[in-house]
Write a protein that holds these residues in place. Structure first.
Motif, PDB file in Angstrom:
ATOM      1  N   LYS A  60      25.965  40.133  -0.611  1.00  0.00           N
ATOM      2  CA  LYS A  60      25.534  41.298  -1.388  1.00  0.00           C
ATOM      3  C   LYS A  60      25.779  41.100  -2.879  1.00  0.00           C
ATOM      4  O   LYS A  60      25.100  41.723  -3.709  1.00  0.00           O
ATOM      5  N   SER A  61      26.712  40.226  -3.235  1.00  0.00           N
ATOM      6  CA  SER A  61      27.080  40.035  -4.640  1.00  0.00           C
ATOM      7  C   SER A  61      26.202  39.016  -5.365  1.00  0.00           C
ATOM      8  O   SER A  61      26.500  38.643  -6.499  1.00  0.00           O
ATOM      9  N   ALA A  62      25.122  38.601  -4.738  1.00  0.00           N
ATOM     10  CA  ALA A  62      24.293  37.534  -5.319  1.00  0.00           C
ATOM     11  C   ALA A  62      23.767  37.882  -6.707  1.00  0.00           C
ATOM     12  O   ALA A  62      23.521  36.988  -7.531  1.00  0.00           O
ATOM     13  N   ASN A  63      23.587  39.163  -6.992  1.00  0.00           N
ATOM     14  CA  ASN A  63      23.051  39.559  -8.299  1.00  0.00           C
ATOM     15  C   ASN A  63      24.151  39.919  -9.296  1.00  0.00           C
ATOM     16  O   ASN A  63      23.869  40.471 -10.365  1.00  0.00           O
ATOM     17  N   ILE A  64      25.414  39.603  -8.981  1.00  0.00           N
ATOM     18  CA  ILE A  64      26.525  39.813  -9.911  1.00  0.00           C
ATOM     19  C   ILE A  64      26.842  38.487 -10.597  1.00  0.00           C
ATOM     20  O   ILE A  64      27.036  37.465  -9.939  1.00  0.00           O
ATOM     21  N   ASP A  65      26.861  38.502 -11.918  1.00  0.00           N
ATOM     22  CA  ASP A  65      27.207  37.302 -12.687  1.00  0.00           C
ATOM     23  C   ASP A  65      28.714  37.255 -12.889  1.00  0.00           C
ATOM     24  O   ASP A  65      29.332  38.254 -13.276  1.00  0.00           O
ATOM     25  N   ILE A  66      29.307  36.087 -12.648  1.00  0.00           N
ATOM     26  CA  ILE A  66      30.759  35.938 -12.733  1.00  0.00           C
ATOM     27  C   ILE A  66      31.084  34.804 -13.706  1.00  0.00           C
ATOM     28  O   ILE A  66      30.540  33.702 -13.599  1.00  0.00           O
TER      29      ILE A  66
END
Length: 242
Positions: free
Chosen positions: A84-90
């Motif tokens: 689900k976090s694929a679209n969060i940039d880290i």
């Protein structure tokens, strides 16, 4: 390295209202990584140049634990969190401070005041520097979580020899559906695995506690069985789920 020792005042425990807490502190300027690593193995935590461990009378509910990184495997739920976090940039970098950091920290704590009864005390730039930027030296980093160029989470972390340890994490509750707390831990374990580290220290664990019990989801882990002083050997044992 310069060390000053002191104790906190005794006060109502932040996690168990019926109990009192007291902490032993070291204020250490220019701590050596070796000394810090020794403290970490003995159940100490770090905020800025302050190192602390609970010394509560008649209570040992706060337990130091460490996940065995090589043996950790993702659960189905943890796999969903990562997907689900694929679209969060880290991004990972040395600890910094910005207005976005301070505003996010204060929003997080305002929500936690109503959600879990935390005492709300808004932080300013000087206090933030003292707690989260000072003392990072060569081992301290921050993980910055962005969505659509907006800062939604900050994870402070230290990496020492064979270990990675979570310092603090705060986030925007508007993005709670992304399970950012779990994501932050998974990313730290991933970093540890990629760098050949052996242990992940998530901080103190209180079994079955509404706020501190979640750390047992990251198995397998060892528990610190004794309360060693600085020059006493720590005793770590595998935790057996009952």
């Amino acid at each position: 390295m310069r060390l000053v020792e002191f104790y906190s005042d005794e006060r109502t425990c932040s996690y168990i209202d019926s109990k009192k807490s007291i902490f032993r502190y070291f204020h250490i300027q220019n701590v050596t990584p070796n000394f810090y690593h020794g403290l970490l193995e003995r159940g100490w935590r770090r905020f800025g140049n302050y190192f602390f461990t609970p010394m509560c009378r008649g209570c040992t509910d706060c337990i130091s634990i460490r996940t065995l990184i090589d043996d950790f495997t993702l659960s189905k739920n943890q796999k969903r969190v990562l997907k689900k976090s694929a679209n969060i940039d880290i991004y990972i970098q040395k600890p910094t401070i910005s207005q976005a950091h301070i505003e996010l920290y204060n929003r997080y704590h305002k929500v936690m005041q109503s959600k879990k009864g935390w005492e709300y005390a808004p932080i300013n730039a000087e206090s933030y520097m003292d707690m989260f930027v000072a003392g990072h030296q060569d081992f301290g980093y921050e993980l910055l979580y962005f969505m659509d160029s907006q800062l939604i989470g900050v994870g402070l972390v230290d990496a020492l020899f064979d270990s990675i340890t979570a310092v603090y994490f705060y986030y925007d509750h508007s993005y709670a559906s992304y399970s950012l707390g779990t994501l932050n831990i998974l990313k730290q374990i991933q970093i540890g695995k990629e760098n050949g580290l052996k242990f992940f220290y998530p901080g103190y664990w209180i079994k079955d506690h509404y706020c501190m019990g979640y750390k047992e989801r990251f198995t397998p882990f060892e528990v610190l069985k004794n309360i060693p002083d600085v020059f006493e050997a720590p005793i770590w044992e595998m935790y057996e789920h009952k």
